[in-house]
Design a protein around this motif. Structure first.
Motif, PDB file in Angstrom:
ATOM      1  N   ASP A  16       0.836  -1.197   0.000  1.00  0.00           N
ATOM      2  CA  ASP A  16       0.000   0.000   0.000  1.00  0.00           C
ATOM      3  C   ASP A  16       0.877   1.256   0.000  1.00  0.00           C
ATOM      4  O   ASP A  16       1.798   1.366   0.810  1.00  0.00           O
ATOM      5  CB  ASP A  16      -0.904   0.019   1.239  1.00  0.00           C
ATOM      6  CG  ASP A  16      -2.066  -0.957   1.128  1.00  0.00           C
ATOM      7  OD1 ASP A  16      -2.519  -1.197  -0.006  1.00  0.00           O
ATOM      8  OD2 ASP A  16      -2.506  -1.479   2.169  1.00  0.00           O
ATOM      9  N   PRO A  17       0.614   2.189  -0.895  1.00  0.00           N
ATOM     10  CA  PRO A  17       1.457   3.390  -0.978  1.00  0.00           C
ATOM     11  C   PRO A  17       1.325   4.271   0.260  1.00  0.00           C
ATOM     12  O   PRO A  17       0.262   4.393   0.852  1.00  0.00           O
ATOM     13  CB  PRO A  17       0.931   4.102  -2.228  1.00  0.00           C
ATOM     14  CG  PRO A  17      -0.446   3.575  -2.434  1.00  0.00           C
ATOM     15  CD  PRO A  17      -0.434   2.175  -1.931  1.00  0.00           C
ATOM     16  N   HIS A  18       2.440   4.879   0.649  1.00  0.00           N
ATOM     17  CA  HIS A  18       2.449   5.773   1.800  1.00  0.00           C
ATOM     18  C   HIS A  18       2.460   7.220   1.330  1.00  0.00           C
ATOM     19  O   HIS A  18       2.589   7.515   0.132  1.00  0.00           O
ATOM     20  CB  HIS A  18       3.641   5.469   2.710  1.00  0.00           C
ATOM     21  CG  HIS A  18       4.972   5.506   2.006  1.00  0.00           C
ATOM     22  ND1 HIS A  18       5.581   6.676   1.612  1.00  0.00           N
ATOM     23  CD2 HIS A  18       5.806   4.510   1.634  1.00  0.00           C
ATOM     24  CE1 HIS A  18       6.733   6.417   1.031  1.00  0.00           C
ATOM     25  NE2 HIS A  18       6.901   5.095   1.023  1.00  0.00           N
ATOM     26  N   ILE A  19       2.339   8.146   2.268  1.00  0.00           N
ATOM     27  CA  ILE A  19       2.205   9.561   1.894  1.00  0.00           C
ATOM     28  C   ILE A  19       3.462  10.092   1.207  1.00  0.00           C
ATOM     29  O   ILE A  19       3.376  11.016   0.393  1.00  0.00           O
ATOM     30  CB  ILE A  19       1.834  10.439   3.103  1.00  0.00           C
ATOM     31  CG1 ILE A  19       2.882  10.313   4.223  1.00  0.00           C
ATOM     32  CG2 ILE A  19       0.439  10.098   3.615  1.00  0.00           C
ATOM     33  CD1 ILE A  19       2.644  11.267   5.390  1.00  0.00           C
ATOM     34  N   GLY A  20       4.627   9.486   1.504  1.00  0.00           N
ATOM     35  CA  GLY A  20       5.840   9.922   0.825  1.00  0.00           C
ATOM     36  C   GLY A  20       5.784   9.684  -0.668  1.00  0.00           C
ATOM     37  O   GLY A  20       6.362  10.452  -1.448  1.00  0.00           O
ATOM     38  N   ASN A  47      11.935  16.930  -5.265  1.00  0.00           N
ATOM     39  CA  ASN A  47      11.149  17.396  -4.117  1.00  0.00           C
ATOM     40  C   ASN A  47      11.743  16.864  -2.821  1.00  0.00           C
ATOM     41  O   ASN A  47      12.412  15.822  -2.792  1.00  0.00           O
ATOM     42  CB  ASN A  47       9.689  16.957  -4.241  1.00  0.00           C
ATOM     43  CG  ASN A  47       9.517  15.451  -4.245  1.00  0.00           C
ATOM     44  OD1 ASN A  47       9.487  14.835  -5.304  1.00  0.00           O
ATOM     45  ND2 ASN A  47       9.386  14.835  -3.063  1.00  0.00           N
ATOM     46  N   GLY A  48      11.473  17.585  -1.724  1.00  0.00           N
ATOM     47  CA  GLY A  48      11.986  17.202  -0.413  1.00  0.00           C
ATOM     48  C   GLY A  48      11.223  16.036   0.190  1.00  0.00           C
ATOM     49  O   GLY A  48      10.194  15.595  -0.322  1.00  0.00           O
ATOM     50  N   PHE A  49      11.726  15.578   1.320  1.00  0.00           N
ATOM     51  CA  PHE A  49      11.108  14.454   2.028  1.00  0.00           C
ATOM     52  C   PHE A  49       9.846  14.884   2.765  1.00  0.00           C
ATOM     53  O   PHE A  49       9.631  16.068   3.031  1.00  0.00           O
ATOM     54  CB  PHE A  49      12.075  13.879   3.076  1.00  0.00           C
ATOM     55  CG  PHE A  49      13.334  13.297   2.509  1.00  0.00           C
ATOM     56  CD1 PHE A  49      13.306  12.174   1.695  1.00  0.00           C
ATOM     57  CD2 PHE A  49      14.567  13.869   2.798  1.00  0.00           C
ATOM     58  CE1 PHE A  49      14.473  11.623   1.187  1.00  0.00           C
ATOM     59  CE2 PHE A  49      15.735  13.329   2.288  1.00  0.00           C
ATOM     60  CZ  PHE A  49      15.693  12.218   1.483  1.00  0.00           C
ATOM     61  N   ILE A  50       9.035  13.896   3.124  1.00  0.00           N
ATOM     62  CA  ILE A  50       7.983  14.091   4.118  1.00  0.00           C
ATOM     63  C   ILE A  50       8.457  13.426   5.403  1.00  0.00           C
ATOM     64  O   ILE A  50       8.780  12.239   5.421  1.00  0.00           O
ATOM     65  CB  ILE A  50       6.636  13.491   3.684  1.00  0.00           C
ATOM     66  CG1 ILE A  50       6.070  14.250   2.480  1.00  0.00           C
ATOM     67  CG2 ILE A  50       5.636  13.533   4.837  1.00  0.00           C
ATOM     68  CD1 ILE A  50       4.684  13.787   2.047  1.00  0.00           C
ATOM     69  N   ASP A  51       8.546  14.208   6.469  1.00  0.00           N
ATOM     70  CA  ASP A  51       8.939  13.691   7.773  1.00  0.00           C
ATOM     71  C   ASP A  51       7.710  13.570   8.662  1.00  0.00           C
ATOM     72  O   ASP A  51       6.711  14.268   8.462  1.00  0.00           O
ATOM     73  CB  ASP A  51       9.948  14.620   8.456  1.00  0.00           C
ATOM     74  CG  ASP A  51      11.217  14.776   7.642  1.00  0.00           C
ATOM     75  OD1 ASP A  51      11.567  13.826   6.923  1.00  0.00           O
ATOM     76  OD2 ASP A  51      11.833  15.850   7.713  1.00  0.00           O
ATOM     77  N   ILE A  52       7.809  12.701   9.642  1.00  0.00           N
ATOM     78  CA  ILE A  52       6.733  12.555  10.628  1.00  0.00           C
ATOM     79  C   ILE A  52       7.181  13.275  11.890  1.00  0.00           C
ATOM     80  O   ILE A  52       8.026  12.784  12.642  1.00  0.00           O
ATOM     81  CB  ILE A  52       6.434  11.078  10.939  1.00  0.00           C
ATOM     82  CG1 ILE A  52       6.167  10.305   9.647  1.00  0.00           C
ATOM     83  CG2 ILE A  52       5.248  10.961  11.895  1.00  0.00           C
ATOM     84  CD1 ILE A  52       4.976  10.788   8.850  1.00  0.00           C
TER      85      ILE A  52
END
Length: 447
Positions: A37-41, A260-265
């Motif tokens: 399942d794809p994640h938000i990143g 594009n930059g990363f998505i961090d939690i």
């Protein structure tokens, strides 16, 4: 055409975009490896490069947008084995889910979505040509690329041959001529495989994307305007793609590179090993795909983006406010008999901001200003219906440009009568009746 400036990852400078062919843009963005399942990143590049495509098309370019699905990989083989299904079954299911989520976040599906499994003949031929030119060699049943033969290796990432330590981020294999060399073809006895001149195996990841570009854009020498993807792909993936393209076609694969930059939690890089992966389907279910898009666009694409429930709640509130203003204006114009409305020039007031390295935060600031103007026009609508109509058209065009438009449902005659009765009760200060009618409007989702 409007002058457009982008920060080119290769030069590190903001430069004027000049297409290879006048009036046309060729764009390739690396897509997901379809094993779970794809994640938000996975969806930051989906939104960023869709926004870039929307911008280019709004200013008159003919865009060919390509983004692949990587449907052959160790992760796919291992996951399919765990589930007791074929790699193809696993990939098809993930691709179907991914495509639906792409639409949920307000993005359009790419014009072309190639897959390695559908281009195996082209991949094998590509590797054979590299071998014939002396850039590839066989060792232990695998085919490797001679990195040191490409003088420009490392220009994109800054990881030059001289400063790369042996084995750093590179699989150490004693059969290789050089520890820096990477695999083009892997011998395998497990999982999905294809017959080749070197025996049964499958391609290396770094070869798949450049073969797709080489094949789909052969008419322009396997060279495109823009190659995009996440910042994490600069090295080794994009660096290795460029090396192969120099060896194969004498060019660097793309004129411009955008990352594009990363998505961090909450400040921590998202990763499965840390157990902090957020699935896109869960975010879409809890908050909606368009609020997620709004959150992504609120941060410049090159900057890191921190994800949290608080940020999503804030984004949902802002999106609901935009939708409410749109709905109220649509209802008022319908009651005024102005229902056949064409949007104005697409996002014209936002294009200036987007032309400056896709500055979506500034573009959204202009969108919020348009929302404020629309709300003011609503208050004056009975005196100035033309003003409301013009403000509505501008707002709709900007929402469409930013991928945030949800078309309001047309009012039925019963709905219109309900609004007339409500407004009449309110004008006559019959607050008991107006409250009852308002409750009915809310119940029907019309208020």
């Amino acid at each position: 055409m409007r002058d457009t400036y982008i920060v080119d990852s290769l030069s590190g400078k903001k430069i004027l975009f000049e297409p290879l062919s006048p009036g046309k843009v060729s764009l390739y963005c690396c897509g997901p490896t379809v094993y779970s399942d794809p994640h938000i990143g996975n969806f930051r590049p989906v939104i960023v490069f869709d926004q870039l495509v929307k911008y280019f098309r709004a200013i008159g370019y003919d865009v060919t947008y390509v983004s692949n699905y990587t449907d052959v990989d160790d992760k796919i083989i291992n996951r399919a084995k765990e589930l007791g299904i074929s790699e193809a079954e696993l990939s098809e299911g993930v691709i179907a889910t991914f495509a639906e989520l792409v639409k949920e976040v307000g993005s359009s599906l790419p014009d072309i979505t190639p897959r390695p499994t559908k281009m195996m003949g082209e991949i094998i031929s590509y590797i054979r040509r590299l071998e014939e030119k002396g850039y590839a060699y066989e060792a232990g049943g695998n085919i490797y690329f001679r990195v040191r033969k490409v003088a420009s290796y490392g220009q994109l990432s800054g990881n030059t041959v001289d400063n790369l330590e042996k084995g750093a981020r590179i699989e150490v294999d004693s059969a290789k001529e050089d520890a820096l060399d990477f695999a083009l073809w892997k011998k395998t006895e497990e999982g999905i495989k294809w017959a080749s001149p070197w025996g049964e195996g499958r391609p290396g990841w770094h070869t798949e994307c450049c073969v797709m570009i080489d094949t789909l854009f052969r008419a322009q020498g396997g060279y495109i305007d823009i190659h995009g993807g996440g910042f994490d792909l600069k090295f080794p993936h994009h660096e290795n793609e460029r090396a192969q393209s120099f060896a194969q076609n004498g060019n660097g694969l793309a004129r411009y590179w955008m990352h594009n930059g990363f998505i961090d939690i909450v400040g921590e890089k998202m990763s499965k090993s840390l157990g902090n992966v957020v699935l896109m389907k869960d975010v879409a279910k809890d908050y909606g795909g368009l609020p997620f898009r709004l959150m992504v666009l609120s941060t410049h694409y090159r900057a890191p983006l921190s994800y949290s429930d608080e940020k999503m709640k804030e984004a949902k509130e802002k999106f609901d406010s935009l939708s409410s203003s749109l709905r109220k204006a649509f209802v008022q114009l319908s009651l005024l008999g102005r229902e056949s409305l064409e949007a104005g020039p697409e996002g014209s007031s936002l294009l200036e901001e987007l032309s400056d390295d896709l500055n979506t935060p500034n573009a959204l600031s202009r969108l919020y200003a348009e929302q404020k103007a629309l709300n003011q026009a609503l208050r004056m609508s009975k005196k100035d219906p033309d003003g409301l109509e013009n403000a509505y058209k501008a707002f709709v065009s900007s929402l469409k440009l930013m991928g945030l438009y949800l078309e309001p449902s047309p009012l039925s005659e019963e709905d219109k009568q309900l609004y007339f009765d409500y407004n009449k009760a309110k004008d006559e200060k019959d607050f008991g009746r107006s409250d009852l009618l308002r409750a009915k409007l809310i119940e029907k989702g019309l208020f």
